[in-house]
Design a protein around this motif. Structure first.
Motif, PDB file in Angstrom:
ATOM      1  N   GLY A 134      -5.755  -0.767   5.815  1.00 37.60           N
ATOM      2  CA  GLY A 134      -4.984  -1.194   4.661  1.00 37.60           C
ATOM      3  C   GLY A 134      -5.267  -2.637   4.306  1.00 37.60           C
TER       4      GLY A 134
ATOM      5  N   ASN B 122       0.807  -1.221   0.000  1.00 42.68           N
ATOM      6  CA  ASN B 122       0.000   0.000   0.000  1.00 42.68           C
ATOM      7  C   ASN B 122       0.840   1.272   0.000  1.00 42.68           C
ATOM      8  OD1 ASN B 122      -2.357  -1.624   0.121  1.00 42.68           O
ATOM      9  ND2 ASN B 122      -2.138  -1.769   2.341  1.00 42.68           N
TER      10      ASN B 122
ATOM     11  N   GLY C  87       1.044   7.529   4.430  1.00 46.21           N
ATOM     12  CA  GLY C  87       0.139   6.595   5.094  1.00 46.21           C
ATOM     13  C   GLY C  87       0.050   6.858   6.578  1.00 46.21           C
TER      14      GLY C  87
ATOM     15  N   SER D 244       0.118   1.380   5.203  1.00 52.21           N
ATOM     16  CA  SER D 244       0.696   2.013   4.013  1.00 52.21           C
ATOM     17  C   SER D 244       2.172   2.253   4.305  1.00 52.21           C
ATOM     18  CB  SER D 244       0.003   3.328   3.674  1.00 52.21           C
ATOM     19  OG  SER D 244       0.617   3.928   2.547  1.00 52.21           O
TER      20      SER D 244
END
Length: 266
Positions: free
Chosen positions: A60, A30, A117, A66
């Protein structure tokens, strides 16, 4: 919401007005490429407008929340002023759109969270992390300033001493330590993470909506007071993408070695 316009975000409308958003690029843990970064910045205005949504939960796919910026995207930014200038606006938009979204946002941090993220994970109004999940701001590992969300929220969450320690060292924290220092709201076993997030979301979604939204709005004025520091951090972060350290940082990550930054600086 025009869900078809998103490539790397999946949406699931759940009971009581809870919207589950899943960052869906699991083959790259991710990591945020240019497209995903744009989607993470813009989705919160869609959430705010979506009549079906009362509370958003973001997590995620796979084993990461992420895992930072995609290295190809970072290489494209290095030394390229037009790309850096565009990213500066988008980096600010990601944080400010989460801040301004009137609906509560809950992050379910299921695995590694780094960079943009991590900004999403920690800018959420309530952050719930799996015990085994690991996070780091990570910018200094790459040779750039700890921008994104760091200046606006780390000192408020865990205090200036801890913020400076973790941002300057890029040391990883696991879920338990993140909860202990106040960086996240709750830490739970990984197999309980998503259900815990849904339970919290449903509690808020079935409560008084206007009261919840105005409570979020008033509490976020503490963050708005930090926007001058945030603006400076984004500017300095983008400026450091025009230097040489970021190239060495990317090379070190690719080669799985310690970076050798400019030794002449004193």
């Amino acid at each position: 919401m025009d869900q078809a316009s998103y490539r790397y975000l999946r949406f699931e409308h759940r009971p009581h007005g809870v919207l589950l958003i899943t960052i869906d690029r699991p083959e790259r843990m991710n990591a945020t490429d240019a497209r995903l970064h744009t989607e993470l910045a813009g989705v919160w205005t869609d959430v705010a407008r979506d009549a079906r949504t009362r509370v958003a939960v973001i997590t995620g796919a796979g084993r990461a929340f992420s895992a930072g910026g995609d290295l190809e995207m970072i290489e494209q930014m290095a030394g390229h002023y037009p790309t850096v200038a565009a990213m500066a606006g988008e980096a600010a938009q990601l944080v400010l759109n989460m801040l301004d979204c009137e609906k509560p946002i809950i992050s379910a941090i299921n695995g590694t969270a780094v960079g943009a993220g991590l900004a999403v994970a920690l800018m959420a109004d309530i952050s719930i992390i799996a015990e085994e999940a690991r996070l780091t701001d990570g910018h200094l590992r790459l040779g750039v300033v700890a921008g994104d969300h760091a200046a606006i929220i780390w000192p408020l969450l865990c205090g200036m001493a801890k913020a400076k320690y973790y941002l300057l060292t890029s040391e990883f924290l696991d879920g338990r330590e993140a909860e202990r220092i106040g960086l996240v709201s709750r830490c739970v076993p990984g197999d309980e993470l998503l259900q815990t997030a849904f339970d919290v979301a449903e509690r808020i979604a079935t409560g008084p909506q206007q009261a919840a939204r105005w409570t979020k709005r008033t509490l976020n004025h503490w963050l708005r007071q930090a926007t001058p520091a945030f603006d400076a951090s984004v500017a300095y972060e983008m400026l450091s993408f025009l230097g040489e350290d970021v190239r060495e940082g990317v090379s070190a990550l690719r080669e799985k070695r310690a970076p050798r930054f400019d030794r002449e600086k004193t």
